[in-house]
Design a protein around this motif. Structure first.
Motif, PDB file in Angstrom:
ATOM      1  N   ILE A   1     -20.653  15.586  -9.955  1.00 15.82           N
ATOM      2  CA  ILE A   1     -20.483  14.039  -9.962  1.00 15.82           C
ATOM      3  C   ILE A   1     -19.605  13.687 -11.143  1.00 15.82           C
ATOM      4  CG2 ILE A   1     -22.012  11.847 -10.515  1.00 15.82           C
ATOM      5  CD1 ILE A   1     -24.359  13.156  -9.398  1.00 15.82           C
ATOM      6  N   GLY A   2     -18.766  12.749 -11.158  1.00 18.51           N
ATOM      7  CA  GLY A   2     -17.953  12.198 -12.444  1.00 18.51           C
ATOM      8  C   GLY A   2     -16.733  11.283 -11.942  1.00 18.51           C
ATOM      9  N   HIS A   3     -15.720  11.379 -12.747  1.00 14.50           N
ATOM     10  CA  HIS A   3     -14.393  10.629 -12.432  1.00 14.50           C
ATOM     11  C   HIS A   3     -13.403  11.593 -11.864  1.00 14.50           C
ATOM     12  CE1 HIS A   3     -16.107   6.729 -14.169  1.00 14.50           C
ATOM     13  NE2 HIS A   3     -16.662   7.697 -14.909  1.00 14.50           N
ATOM     14  N   PRO A   4     -12.719  11.245 -11.024  1.00 14.57           N
ATOM     15  CA  PRO A   4     -11.702  12.094 -10.507  1.00 14.57           C
ATOM     16  C   PRO A   4     -10.587  12.824 -11.437  1.00 14.57           C
ATOM     17  CG  PRO A   4     -11.769  10.175  -8.951  1.00 14.57           C
ATOM     18  CD  PRO A   4     -12.722  10.004 -10.083  1.00 14.57           C
TER      19      PRO A   4
ATOM     20  N   GLU B   1     -17.684  23.702 -13.354  1.00 10.28           N
ATOM     21  CA  GLU B   1     -17.649  23.663 -14.647  1.00 10.28           C
ATOM     22  C   GLU B   1     -16.846  22.419 -15.134  1.00 10.28           C
ATOM     23  OE1 GLU B   1     -16.935  28.324 -16.008  1.00 10.28           O
ATOM     24  OE2 GLU B   1     -15.183  27.290 -14.954  1.00 10.28           O
ATOM     25  N   SER B   2     -15.950  21.880 -14.460  1.00 15.75           N
ATOM     26  CA  SER B   2     -15.143  20.699 -14.748  1.00 15.75           C
ATOM     27  C   SER B   2     -15.869  19.382 -14.710  1.00 15.75           C
ATOM     28  CB  SER B   2     -13.741  20.309 -14.044  1.00 15.75           C
ATOM     29  OG  SER B   2     -13.863  20.229 -12.820  1.00 15.75           O
ATOM     30  N   ALA B   3     -16.795  19.274 -13.838  1.00 16.95           N
ATOM     31  CA  ALA B   3     -17.655  18.108 -13.559  1.00 16.95           C
ATOM     32  C   ALA B   3     -18.318  17.863 -14.771  1.00 16.95           C
ATOM     33  CB  ALA B   3     -18.449  18.323 -12.197  1.00 16.95           C
ATOM     34  N   PRO B   4     -18.572  16.514 -15.219  1.00 19.00           N
ATOM     35  CA  PRO B   4     -19.421  16.344 -16.303  1.00 19.00           C
ATOM     36  C   PRO B   4     -21.001  16.434 -15.876  1.00 19.00           C
ATOM     37  CG  PRO B   4     -18.452  14.275 -15.534  1.00 19.00           C
ATOM     38  CD  PRO B   4     -17.713  15.420 -14.817  1.00 19.00           C
ATOM     39  N   VAL B   5     -21.318  16.226 -14.784  1.00 20.79           N
ATOM     40  CA  VAL B   5     -22.614  16.307 -14.329  1.00 20.79           C
ATOM     41  C   VAL B   5     -22.541  17.143 -12.676  1.00 20.79           C
ATOM     42  CG1 VAL B   5     -24.782  15.035 -13.551  1.00 20.79           C
ATOM     43  CG2 VAL B   5     -23.292  14.188 -15.171  1.00 20.79           C
ATOM     44  N   THR B   6     -23.617  17.962 -12.636  1.00 12.69           N
ATOM     45  CA  THR B   6     -23.865  18.645 -11.334  1.00 12.69           C
ATOM     46  C   THR B   6     -25.329  18.236 -10.929  1.00 12.69           C
ATOM     47  OG1 THR B   6     -21.940  20.239 -11.654  1.00 12.69           O
ATOM     48  CG2 THR B   6     -23.625  20.776  -9.890  1.00 12.69           C
TER      49      THR B   6
ATOM     50  N   PRO C   1     -12.756  14.592 -17.811  1.00 13.67           N
ATOM     51  CA  PRO C   1     -13.861  14.911 -18.910  1.00 13.67           C
ATOM     52  C   PRO C   1     -14.361  13.583 -19.280  1.00 13.67           C
ATOM     53  CG  PRO C   1     -11.507  14.971 -19.864  1.00 13.67           C
ATOM     54  CD  PRO C   1     -11.280  14.751 -18.426  1.00 13.67           C
ATOM     55  N   THR C   2     -14.276  12.557 -18.747  1.00 12.92           N
ATOM     56  CA  THR C   2     -15.053  11.488 -19.064  1.00 12.92           C
ATOM     57  C   THR C   2     -16.388  11.475 -18.785  1.00 12.92           C
ATOM     58  OG1 THR C   2     -13.090  10.192 -18.160  1.00 12.92           O
ATOM     59  CG2 THR C   2     -15.104   8.944 -18.452  1.00 12.92           C
ATOM     60  N   PRO C   3     -17.374  11.391 -19.782  1.00 13.64           N
ATOM     61  CA  PRO C   3     -18.694  11.492 -19.461  1.00 13.64           C
ATOM     62  C   PRO C   3     -19.231  10.313 -18.593  1.00 13.64           C
ATOM     63  CG  PRO C   3     -18.209  11.236 -22.039  1.00 13.64           C
ATOM     64  CD  PRO C   3     -16.842  10.702 -21.171  1.00 13.64           C
ATOM     65  N   VAL C   4     -20.517  10.997 -18.147  1.00 14.62           N
ATOM     66  CA  VAL C   4     -21.196  10.112 -16.977  1.00 14.62           C
ATOM     67  C   VAL C   4     -22.458   9.797 -17.948  1.00 14.62           C
ATOM     68  CG1 VAL C   4     -22.380  10.093 -15.061  1.00 14.62           C
ATOM     69  CG2 VAL C   4     -20.095  11.058 -14.949  1.00 14.62           C
ATOM     70  N   SER C   5     -23.022   8.529 -18.204  1.00 15.59           N
ATOM     71  CA  SER C   5     -24.125   8.111 -18.761  1.00 15.59           C
ATOM     72  C   SER C   5     -25.372   8.284 -17.943  1.00 15.59           C
ATOM     73  CB  SER C   5     -24.019   6.842 -19.451  1.00 15.59           C
ATOM     74  OG  SER C   5     -24.059   6.077 -18.111  1.00 15.59           O
TER      75      SER C   5
ATOM     76  N   ALA D   1     -20.975   4.302  -4.703  1.00 18.26           N
ATOM     77  CA  ALA D   1     -21.354   2.727  -4.942  1.00 18.26           C
ATOM     78  C   ALA D   1     -21.502   2.554  -6.308  1.00 18.26           C
ATOM     79  CB  ALA D   1     -22.700   2.390  -4.373  1.00 18.26           C
ATOM     80  N   ALA D   2     -21.875   3.596  -7.105  1.00 24.48           N
ATOM     81  CA  ALA D   2     -21.993   3.604  -8.655  1.00 24.48           C
ATOM     82  C   ALA D   2     -20.610   3.608  -9.409  1.00 24.48           C
ATOM     83  CB  ALA D   2     -23.056   4.666  -9.162  1.00 24.48           C
ATOM     84  N   GLY D   3     -19.588   3.816  -8.428  1.00 25.23           N
ATOM     85  CA  GLY D   3     -18.213   3.797  -9.257  1.00 25.23           C
ATOM     86  C   GLY D   3     -17.873   5.373  -9.658  1.00 25.23           C
ATOM     87  N   LEU D   4     -18.374   6.387  -9.065  1.00 24.81           N
ATOM     88  CA  LEU D   4     -18.260   7.802  -9.370  1.00 24.81           C
ATOM     89  C   LEU D   4     -17.580   8.568  -8.185  1.00 24.81           C
ATOM     90  CD1 LEU D   4     -21.283   7.945 -11.824  1.00 24.81           C
ATOM     91  CD2 LEU D   4     -19.003   8.093 -12.434  1.00 24.81           C
ATOM     92  N   ALA D   5     -17.239   9.614  -8.416  1.00 21.32           N
ATOM     93  CA  ALA D   5     -16.724  10.461  -7.281  1.00 21.32           C
ATOM     94  C   ALA D   5     -17.838  11.669  -6.970  1.00 21.32           C
ATOM     95  CB  ALA D   5     -15.474  11.179  -7.592  1.00 21.32           C
TER      96      ALA D   5
END
Length: 202
Positions: free
Chosen positions: A178-181, A84-89, A30-34, A144-148
């Motif tokens: 897009i988000g953190h695993p 649904e679980s991804a903070p951004v699609t 659930p970590t936000p993506v800015s 490259a931006a440190g996201l999955a």
């Protein structure tokens, strides 16, 4: 005699981050993506080589509950939970009117706009080729931006286009979470085609 330009080589850490160690994520924390991270992804993507610098790719970052609800109407059942679980699609889209930008992005040949305006087959062929190049680079830019990244093909294109692009000439090319695993994000690593099978020399 012209001096030779020596290009810098990506080190093992960079190669592992973007290529060999990167995985498609199926769950997300659930970590936000800015906004800054999403802009960073686009800043990297926009340097992708395209035919005559035409850059036909467009992106919609979906992250509000309302946006996700609209998007889920077009997702295949197997992709609903992960979306649904991804903070951004990201809806990775292709602008069918990309040629209108030619005088701006390729000013040395502005007349190419008229050529592609008159030939729909040529316009779609050139545009879809370049958009495909950018779509692949978009996934690498997420890494490259440190996201999955979790690219998906399971969706109803007509439904998503109706929900998001009814008033534009954009059309869906790919959907990417897009988000953190999250918990247990990876499937087992599957085999890759080796050079003996896929590479020829001439």
């Amino acid at each position: 005699m012209t001096d030779t330009i020596t290009l810098e080589k990506l080190d093992e850490r960079g190669r592992n981050l973007v290529f060999t160690g990167a995985r498609t994520s199926n769950t997300f924390a659930p970590t936000p993506v800015s906004d800054e991270e999403l802009r960073d992804i686009w800043e990297l993507t926009r340097w992708t080589p395209t035919m005559a610098n035409t850059q036909p790719l467009r992106v919609v970052f979906v992250r509000t509950p309302e946006g996700k609800e609209r998007l889920l109407r077009g997702m295949a059942e197997g992709n609903v939970a992960k979306t649904e679980s991804a903070p951004v699609t990201a809806i990775v889209a292709y602008d069918k009117s990309w040629h209108e930008q030619i005088p701006t992005v390729f000013p040395i040949r502005p007349e190419m706009r008229d050529y592609f305006e008159a030939d729909e087959d040529a316009r779609h062929g050139a545009g879809s080729f370049s958009a495909g190049l950018q779509a692949g680079a978009f996934i690498l830019a997420i890494r490259a931006a440190g996201l999955a990244a979790g690219p998906m093909g399971g969706y109803d294109k007509e439904t998503i286009d109706k929900e998001f692009f009814s008033d534009s000439n954009w059309t869906t090319l790919m959907v990417v979470n897009i988000g953190h695993p999250g918990e247990n994000p990876w499937f087992d690593r599957l085999p890759r085609v080796d050079a003996e099978t896929a590479v020829a020399w001439a």
